[in-house]
Design a protein around this motif. Structure first.
Motif, PDB file in Angstrom:
ATOM      1  N   ASN A  24      10.198 -13.592  13.320  1.00 16.40           N
ATOM      2  CA  ASN A  24       9.803 -13.495  14.713  1.00 16.40           C
ATOM      3  C   ASN A  24      10.410 -14.686  15.443  1.00 16.40           C
ATOM      4  N   CYS A  42       6.207  -9.792  25.309  1.00 15.75           N
ATOM      5  CA  CYS A  42       6.835  -9.618  24.000  1.00 15.75           C
ATOM      6  C   CYS A  42       7.608  -8.305  23.921  1.00 15.75           C
ATOM      7  N   HIS A  44      10.091  -6.006  20.556  1.00 12.54           N
ATOM      8  CA  HIS A  44      10.641  -6.098  19.197  1.00 12.54           C
ATOM      9  C   HIS A  44      12.163  -6.106  19.277  1.00 12.54           C
ATOM     10  N   PHE A  90       9.634  -9.706  18.123  1.00 18.72           N
ATOM     11  CA  PHE A  90       9.202  -9.419  16.758  1.00 18.72           C
ATOM     12  C   PHE A  90      10.271  -8.658  15.991  1.00 18.72           C
ATOM     13  N   GLU A  93       9.307  -4.032  13.590  1.00 18.39           N
ATOM     14  CA  GLU A  93       8.506  -3.036  14.299  1.00 18.39           C
ATOM     15  C   GLU A  93       8.787  -1.644  13.769  1.00 18.39           C
ATOM     16  N   SER A 100       4.720  -8.136  14.361  1.00 20.67           N
ATOM     17  CA  SER A 100       3.608  -8.358  15.282  1.00 20.67           C
ATOM     18  C   SER A 100       2.277  -8.419  14.547  1.00 20.67           C
ATOM     19  N   TYR A 103       2.020 -11.872  13.261  1.00 16.28           N
ATOM     20  CA  TYR A 103       1.812 -12.815  14.358  1.00 16.28           C
ATOM     21  C   TYR A 103       0.377 -12.746  14.887  1.00 16.28           C
ATOM     22  N   ASN A 119       3.557  -5.915  26.254  1.00 12.40           N
ATOM     23  CA  ASN A 119       4.585  -5.529  25.291  1.00 12.40           C
ATOM     24  C   ASN A 119       5.559  -4.567  25.961  1.00 12.40           C
ATOM     25  N   ASP A 173       4.131  -2.668  19.229  1.00  9.20           N
ATOM     26  CA  ASP A 173       3.531  -3.935  18.800  1.00  9.20           C
ATOM     27  C   ASP A 173       2.241  -4.301  19.517  1.00  9.20           C
TER      28      ASP A 173
END
Length: 335
Positions: A24, A42, A44, A90, A93, A100, A103, A119, A173
């Motif tokens: 990540n 965020c 991916h 991330f 995914e 994620s 995290y 996201n 995520d």
């Protein structure tokens, strides 16, 4: 200053017999005076296709979301905010939200106060002429979705957002944060007529995207982070001495028990909306006041339900929510 790291998450995984080290990536813009309250934007950064090892361009899924996070970091890093903003991408995914999940699980175990997550996943393909998007939320994240819809109207009026309350939609995520009890949203292009035909294929290239639409989606994500974290702006005289304390959620009930009307006096953070809901002892929702926009507002209840009936004498439960803050109280109605 934007500090970057791999957020402490990395792992080995294999695909078709080839082992990879996955990471990540996290950028942190520390809040000036409320750094323990955190907002995340965020996406991916991994992708997949029918030829994943050699040709997986992933422009929409999810180069579009990753580019949005990077652009938000580039612009917002020139400013200061009261709260902390984290810019996170991330990996894993496509293999089951691996990055994620690691995290969000770590954040929860460390007690990180993540107030909300936006996201961005697949924000570049238009299936028709409408610049629209779905904003997915679970029940605990509705406050955040309602707030984002307000930001969209204010800052990106060309976008048409649709709030979708679907706690079962776990295909990106945001779901990892729902699983840890955090408020989180998914922004994704709305497939009004057709799903992206290049999804998970070697055809998912930049040429298939609508770049003005991508720009609007980025603007919404960026504006949302800036508003939620609140810009830290001081005059020359106040520098080094001004500290803005956030207003906490408060509820005062007047005339309780009541036979005519009960008054609910609400105080809330100015940058968030609030909802006040009334339930019976069986947990059924009877009345909803939503959204409450003003920083201080009084709403009254006369015992009527949203369906037009009047409740009988008894005890009723009041739930006030603004962002992650919740207050629960009881009121007594006597005919």
């Amino acid at each position: 200053v934007l500090n970057t790291s791999n957020s402490g998450n990395s792992w080995s995984a294999s695909q078709t017999g080839v082992e990879f080290r996955w990471y990540n990536v996290e950028g942190v813009l520390p809040g000036v005076d409320i750094p323990d309250e955190i907002y995340l934007i965020c996406a991916h950064h991994d992708d997949i296709s029918e030829d994943p090892l050699y040709n997986a361009p992933g422009a929409d899924d999810n180069g579009s979301g990753t580019a949005a996070v990077l652009e938000a970091a580039r612009i917002l890093s020139d400013y200061q905010f009261h709260r902390t903003i984290k810019f996170v991408t991330f990996s894993g995914e496509e293999q089951g939200l691996i990055g994620s999940e690691a995290y969000a699980s770590k954040a929860e175990s460390l007690g990180h106060n993540i107030m909300g997550v936006v996201n961005l996943d697949m924000i570049g393909y238009l299936d028709d002429a409408n610049h629209d998007l779905d904003v997915y939320c679970d029940l605990g994240s509705e406050w955040l979705a309602d707030t984002i819809l307000q930001f969209s109207s204010a800052y990106v009026p060309g976008l048409i957002p649709y709030k979708v309350v679907d706690p079962s939609f776990n295909r990106s995520d945001h779901a990892s944060f729902w699983n840890e009890g955090y408020s989180a949203l998914l922004h994704i292009e709305r497939a009004g007529t057709n799903w992206n035909p290049y999804y998970h294929s070697t055809g998912d290239t930049v040429g298939t995207l609508d770049l003005p639409y991508v720009t609007e989606m980025v603007q919404l994500g960026l504006a949302s982070m800036a508003e939620l974290a609140e810009p830290y702006v001081v005059g020359v005289e106040e520098r080094d001495i001004v500290r803005k304390e956030p207003m906490r959620l408060a509820l005062v009930i007047a005339r309780n028990p009541f036979s005519d009307k009960v008054a609910f006096r609400v105080a809330k953070p100015s940058h968030l909306s609030a909802s006040l809901k009334i339930y019976d002892s069986a947990g059924r929702l009877l009345k909803e006041f939503n959204p409450i926009q003003s920083e201080k507002e009084t709403v009254t209840w006369d015992g009527s339900t949203d369906k037009g009936s009047v409740v009988s004498s008894g005890v009723y439960f009041v739930k006030l929510q603004s962002g992650p803050q919740t207050i629960s109280e009881k009121v007594v109605f006597v005919k």
